[in-house]
Design a protein around this motif. Structure first.
Motif, PDB file in Angstrom:
ATOM      1  N   PHE A 508       0.823  -1.211   0.000  1.00 39.84           N
ATOM      2  CA  PHE A 508       0.000   0.000   0.000  1.00 39.84           C
ATOM      3  C   PHE A 508       0.857   1.261   0.000  1.00 39.84           C
ATOM      4  O   PHE A 508       0.455   2.289  -0.558  1.00 39.84           O
ATOM      5  N   ALA A 531      -5.977   2.485   4.291  1.00 37.33           N
ATOM      6  CA  ALA A 531      -6.091   1.731   3.035  1.00 37.33           C
ATOM      7  C   ALA A 531      -7.203   0.687   3.119  1.00 37.33           C
ATOM      8  O   ALA A 531      -7.978   0.515   2.171  1.00 37.33           O
ATOM      9  N   SER A 561      -4.319  -4.215  -5.705  1.00 42.82           N
ATOM     10  CA  SER A 561      -4.969  -3.738  -4.474  1.00 42.82           C
ATOM     11  C   SER A 561      -5.671  -4.876  -3.749  1.00 42.82           C
ATOM     12  O   SER A 561      -5.696  -4.913  -2.511  1.00 42.82           O
TER      13      SER A 561
END
Length: 619
Positions: A508, A531, A561
């Protein structure tokens, strides 16, 4: 044959692609003439990118070679080691039998035996140790129920990549053997290159692992003397080396320039003793691969490790504040310049404290790194334990630490970030066989001149038995809280997947272009928590670096992600690093394809109307 091919569908490569990649086996692309036929250089497209290949085209001129062809494929398809040549695939189509490897830029070791400029003693030691590690790997069973006897170890089957790191190849003669019977002799004929074949094979009627040790002993003497095992009109090197070692006159058959580098050194004596022991007439008296590795590391250590305190003091300007890079829990880091292998090299010196725990960390890192060999793991350039000072020396990389580059979306592009994350993930997957790093962070990732990552900082690491990888392991040294999984804040045990959470935090950081702990506006925030919240709310765009976001392929971003978020899940649901590697490889392939399509589109528009290009690029 068809049954064999069905076992490896992912490795089968169409003949049409090989013909295109080698320009229809153009003689101009021939790079080697071997016993099995010609080897051609070429290119193939894999995962959206072009890779350089060496295609060995089987020749039946010397008789039936099917057995060796399939034996090599079977062996290499199961081997995964940094110092073993990797198999791209094979072709068995229209009467053609072709084995494809990654093409090593520097050729084979035999080409450099007498080149003491390219291969200094320091480099020779490192090559020998790494090849010994590869032999140790195949002899010890590489996690399988069987092991391998190579049967063809020589300086031509040891390939060198662009950084002169070795890759053991030539597995066409290899034999599988039960791991429980690795001392037994397998009845077979003597096969191999002249000068490397164990004389005991003829007497015993077969081979075992000690036959490989003999062949490797010949390679060690080639490296030591700077000459080939066999030269016309001269005795075999093995015979010469044994005679001169026993008479303490090895310098008479060594390259004069090489002798000047190492004469009478502890490194030379240890190395020569090891090489000689590999050639013992009685195979049972030869060392095994584990013992050879230990002795070669000892020889390497004499050159590689011992650095006097006065040299480090001079290199760091007496540990001046101007040279101080970071002052942290694990010690003070100083930059400096040091003469290494006749070359002035930028280094980082970590000056360790004198508490009991800090001294333990010093030896823990050295001992751990001694056992590791991976392109994405930093190696210790040297260490010092004098006058109460304990210092570890690393080579300083051109682009510094990853955390220093997080906000730079121009030099550290999205595709470059993907490659860095994939390299770190591959190193962690390698480590997690028997090591937990316990301190992964963006600071602990060094970036070289090609932006290739190197994990360092193993002072908190711990080793464990491979069979214990699913157990809770006692541990009282953890990394900084910004990267530590919340469930471990007061814990005294870990599992090997402990590093996965820390790696997720780093992912992240790379994605968002910011550090794990965000300060500003009077509010301090944890990036992992931020995040996770934005991912769950499907608004990650709000915290991603804008310059990076413009570069990203949507599918690449989604895959990246998603795996980063899964790394931050509860510990028992963390993915393994092998699973993370697969996802990051997929994200990289998507981004690569996206950028290639964009480049072609831009080129097409340029050829039609150059005035519209700016509109496309800067829209």
């Amino acid at each position: 044959m068809e049954q064999f091919i069905r076992q490896f569908p992912r490795l089968k490569i169409p003949l049409e692609e090989i013909l295109e990649g080698t320009n229809n086996f153009d003689d101009k692309n021939v790079i080697e003439m071997g016993d099995f036929g010609k080897v051609y250089k070429g290119k193939l497209i894999r995962s959206g990118k072009s890779i350089k290949i060496a295609a060995r085209r089987l020749s039946r001129y010397h008789g039936q070679r099917d057995v060796e062809f399939f034996r090599e494929i079977s062996a290499l398809s199961t081997l995964e080691h940094e110092n073993i040549a990797s198999l791209i695939g094979f072709c068995d189509e229209n009467g053609e039998m072709i084995v494809l490897h990654h093409r090593n830029a520097k050729g084979s070791l035999v080409m450099y035996l007498s080149d003491i400029t390219t291969l200094s003693w320091f480099h020779r030691l490192k090559i020998c140790f790494n090849v010994a590690c590869a032999i140790q790997y195949i002899h010890n069973g590489f996690g399988e129920k069987y092991c391998l006897i190579h049967r063809n170890i020589n300086s031509s089957t040891i390939l060198l990549d662009k950084s002169m790191s070795p890759r053991l190849s030539g597995f066409e003669y290899s034999l599988k053997q039960s791991i429980n019977q690795n001392d037994e002799v397998i009845l077979c004929e003597a096969i191999g290159a002249r000068g490397y074949i164990d004389p005991a094979i003829e007497k015993r009627g077969g081979v075992n692992q000690k036959s490989d040790i003999y062949s490797f002993g010949i390679v060690l003497f080639e490296i030591l003397c700077g000459r080939k095992a066999f030269t016309d009109n001269e005795p075999l090197l093995g015979q010469l080396a044994k005679f001169h070692y026993e008479n303490e006159t090895l310098e008479e058959i060594m390259h004069p320039g090489l002798w000047e580098q190492i004469k009478e050194s502890k490194s030379f004596k240890c190395f020569a003793e090891t090489a000689y022991s590999c050639l013992h007439k009685d195979p049972t008296q030869r060392p095994d691969a584990n013992q050879v590795c230990d002795k070669l590391y000892e020889a390497y250590d004499y050159v590689h490790q011992m650095i006097r305190l006065q040299v480090i003091v001079s290199a760091t300007n007496n540990f001046s504040d101007e040279n101080l890079i970071q002052d942290g829990e694990s010690g003070r880091y100083y930059k400096g310049k040091m003469l290494r292998s006749a070359k002035l090299t930028d280094v980082v010196a970590r000056r360790v404290g004198n508490t009991y725990e800090q001294i333990a960390e010093f030896w823990r890192e050295i001992n751990t790194l001694h056992s590791l060999s991976h392109k994405n793991i930093a190696y210790v350039a040297g260490s010092c334990d004098e006058y109460g000072e304990r210092i570890i020396i690393y080579e300083r990389t051109v682009h510094g630490h990853l955390d220093q580059n997080l906000t730079d979306a121009i030099n550290l592009t999205w595709i470059r970030r993907l490659k860095i994350c994939l390299g770190v993930a591959q190193a962690l997957a390698y480590l997690h066989y028997d090591v937990i790093h316990c301190d992964i962070s963006s600071f602990k990732i060094l970036l070289d001149e090609d932006w290739e990552p190197r994990i360092f900082g193993f002072e908190h690491s711990m080793k464990f038995l491979g069979s214990w990888r699913h157990r809770l392991l006692s541990c009282n040294h953890f990394n900084t809280s910004n990267y530590r999984e919340p469930g471990y804040l007061d814990a005294t045990t870990v599992i090997p997947r402990y590093d996965v959470y820390s790696f997720g935090v780093m992912l992240f950081e790379v994605l968002c272009g910011r550090k794990a702990w965000i300060s500003g506006g009077g509010v301090d925030q944890s990036l992992p928590e931020m995040a996770k919240r934005h991912f769950a709310d499907k608004n990650l765009d709000e915290i991603i670096n804008k310059g990076l976001r413009k570069q990203m392929d949507l599918q690449s971003l989604e895959i990246f992600s998603d795996i980063a978020y899964r790394c931050l899940d509860e510990q028992l649901r963390h993915p393994t690093m092998d699973q993370v590697v697969k996802k990051l490889d997929d994200a990289l392939a998507r981004q690569w394809k996206h950028e290639n399509i964009r480049e072609r589109t831009t080129a097409e528009v340029t050829s039609i109307n150059p005035l519209k290009v700016n509109n496309l690029i800067y829209f």
